[in-house]
Design a protein around this motif. Structure first.
Motif, short mmCIF file in Angstrom:
data_model
loop_
_atom_site.label_atom_id
_atom_site.label_comp_id
_atom_site.label_asym_id
_atom_site.label_seq_id
_atom_site.Cartn_x
_atom_site.Cartn_y
_atom_site.Cartn_z
N ARG A 1 0.83 -1.20 0.00
CA ARG A 1 0.00 0.00 0.00
C ARG A 1 0.87 1.26 0.00
O ARG A 1 0.58 2.23 -0.73
CB ARG A 1 -0.94 0.01 1.21
N ALA A 2 1.94 1.25 0.78
CA ALA A 2 2.83 2.41 0.83
C ALA A 2 3.49 2.66 -0.52
O ALA A 2 3.63 3.82 -0.96
CB ALA A 2 3.90 2.21 1.91
N ILE A 3 3.88 1.58 -1.21
CA ILE A 3 4.48 1.73 -2.53
C ILE A 3 3.47 2.29 -3.52
O ILE A 3 3.78 3.19 -4.31
CB ILE A 3 5.03 0.37 -3.02
N CYS A 4 2.25 1.77 -3.49
CA CYS A 4 1.21 2.24 -4.41
C CYS A 4 0.89 3.71 -4.17
O CYS A 4 0.77 4.50 -5.13
CB CYS A 4 -0.05 1.39 -4.28
N GLU A 5 0.75 4.08 -2.93
CA GLU A 5 0.45 5.48 -2.62
C GLU A 5 1.57 6.39 -3.08
O GLU A 5 1.33 7.46 -3.67
CB GLU A 5 0.20 5.64 -1.11
N HIS A 6 2.80 5.97 -2.84
CA HIS A 6 3.95 6.78 -3.26
C HIS A 6 4.03 6.89 -4.77
O HIS A 6 4.23 7.99 -5.32
CB HIS A 6 5.23 6.16 -2.71
N ALA A 7 3.86 5.76 -5.46
CA ALA A 7 3.93 5.78 -6.92
C ALA A 7 2.83 6.65 -7.51
O ALA A 7 3.07 7.46 -8.43
CB ALA A 7 3.83 4.36 -7.46
N HIS A 8 1.62 6.50 -7.02
CA HIS A 8 0.50 7.28 -7.56
C HIS A 8 0.69 8.77 -7.29
O HIS A 8 0.33 9.61 -8.14
CB HIS A 8 -0.81 6.78 -6.96
N GLU A 9 1.23 9.11 -6.14
CA GLU A 9 1.51 10.52 -5.85
C GLU A 9 2.51 11.10 -6.84
O GLU A 9 2.46 12.28 -7.17
CB GLU A 9 2.05 10.66 -4.43
N ARG A 10 3.40 10.24 -7.34
CA ARG A 10 4.42 10.68 -8.31
C ARG A 10 3.95 10.52 -9.74
O ARG A 10 4.72 10.70 -10.68
CB ARG A 10 5.70 9.87 -8.09
#
Length: 353
Positions: free
Chosen positions: A165-174
């Protein structure tokens, strides 16, 4: 009518080289026979592929769309092409299968750039992703558009739900999408004791490569589009990538056998349990070091090369890093306790010579 086909191998030979070495689960073979006979429309316009959509949605949400393909490399190449432009790049772990074991197919066939990051345990983090997440406006650099993670990883470790979830949130924010290579996704779900949706659609993954061959199927994988708005023209990409099966019902019915009930989970739990048994047995052998946490169906170990070479004459397995003396032992849905105990006994014997 007679046939000249004969069994040309000894079914009693066992090994720990790969879960691809295992045969087909009897329930999957029975499903293939069920789908045989008569005529069904080709290229996916058949009853079994239609039913597969319902089955997949029961695992991955009401918006999920399944696109059966022939193999894992094909699934990854199709999925990554769907998420990238011609100038796009994919951030992945240096140890990722798409970087190490696919003969350059994502780059040569998919036409995309891989931006690799070294990891200690095969797992990316938002901080590691940031090493390559830059240069979107630089026309001299391939544009990072996708983060690809593997669950479980090539080193046998598992991302937690929170880590995905942390990876997905970070990637989507970028502004990037997330692809999950799930060649052994069932083993990860069994290890974490959560449904597959927990670390895929519920965690924010956009596209999934769903692996079945390592979990008891004869052949065939699938690309699962979890967010239909994130990709387009999947049917065309699959055909363009030479992954459209004419007799697709024979891929889809295998998926039905795995996913409609709990066969996928039973197989994965058994393989994981055998790996745990193997790890426990190996720990009692002096001079053998286990390299990574055993969280799925793989055991990575370090021992003298001459011991491994002698042991390979008795059981098939692969070196992972021959220079370091690292080996990989894989367990499968059909690995037995006797297989494991026999291997550990042989290892102890060879280490004592």
């Amino acid at each position: 009518m007679t046939t000249d086909a004969k069994r040309r191998h000894d079914p009693g030979v066992r090994g720990f080289a790969s879960d691809n070495y295992a045969g087909v689960h009897p329930e999957v073979l029975a499903a293939l026979a069920l789908a045989n006979g008569g005529h069904q429309s080709a290229y996916g316009d058949d009853d079994y592929t239609a039913h597969l959509q319902q089955t997949v949605r029961s695992h991955f949400g009401a918006r999920a769309e399944a696109f059966p393909v022939f193999n894992g490399t094909g699934a990854n190449v199709v999925a990554l092409q769907a998420l990238t432009d011609r100038w796009g790049a994919v951030i992945c772990a240096e140890s990722a299968h798409i970087n190490v074991d696919e003969c350059g197919a994502p780059e040569r066939v998919g036409g995309l750039k891989l931006l690799t990051v070294p990891t200690e345990d095969g797992k990316l983090t938002p901080e590691l992703i940031e090493r390559e997440a830059h240069g979107w406006d630089d026309e001299h650099r391939a544009m990072p558009q996708v983060v690809s993670i593997t669950q479980n990883t090539e080193l046998g470790t598992c991302y937690t739900v929170e880590e995905v979830r942390a990876i997905c949130e970070h990637a989507h924010e970028r502004g990037m999408k997330v692809h999950l290579d799930g060649a052994r996704i069932a083993n990860a779900a069994a290890s974490l004791d959560v449904p597959m949706r927990a670390f895929t659609n519920a965690a924010g993954v956009d596209v999934l490569s769903l692996g079945g061959t390592k979990n008891g199927m004869l052949f065939g994988e699938a690309v699962i589009v979890l967010d239909p708005g994130s990709v387009g023209a999947m049917k065309h990409l699959r055909k363009l990538s030479m992954q459209l099966a004419s007799k697709m019902r024979f891929i889809s019915v295998q998926w039905d056998a795995l996913l409609s009930g709990d066969l996928w989970l039973r197989n994965a739990r058994h393989a994981n349990a055998m790996a745990q048994r193997l790890a426990e047995g190996v720990k009692s052998v002096d001079g053998v070091e286990i390299l990574y946490p055993v969280q799925a169906n793989a055991v990575f170990a370090r021992l003298p090369n001459e011991v491994s070479e002698r042991l390979q004459k008795r059981f098939r397995f692969y070196f992972w890093d021959e220079a370091a003396g690292d080996v990989r032992w894989m367990c499968s849905f059909d690995t037995t306790e006797e297989d494991v105990d026999g291997f550990v006994a042989a290892l102890r014997e060879e280490m004592g010579r």
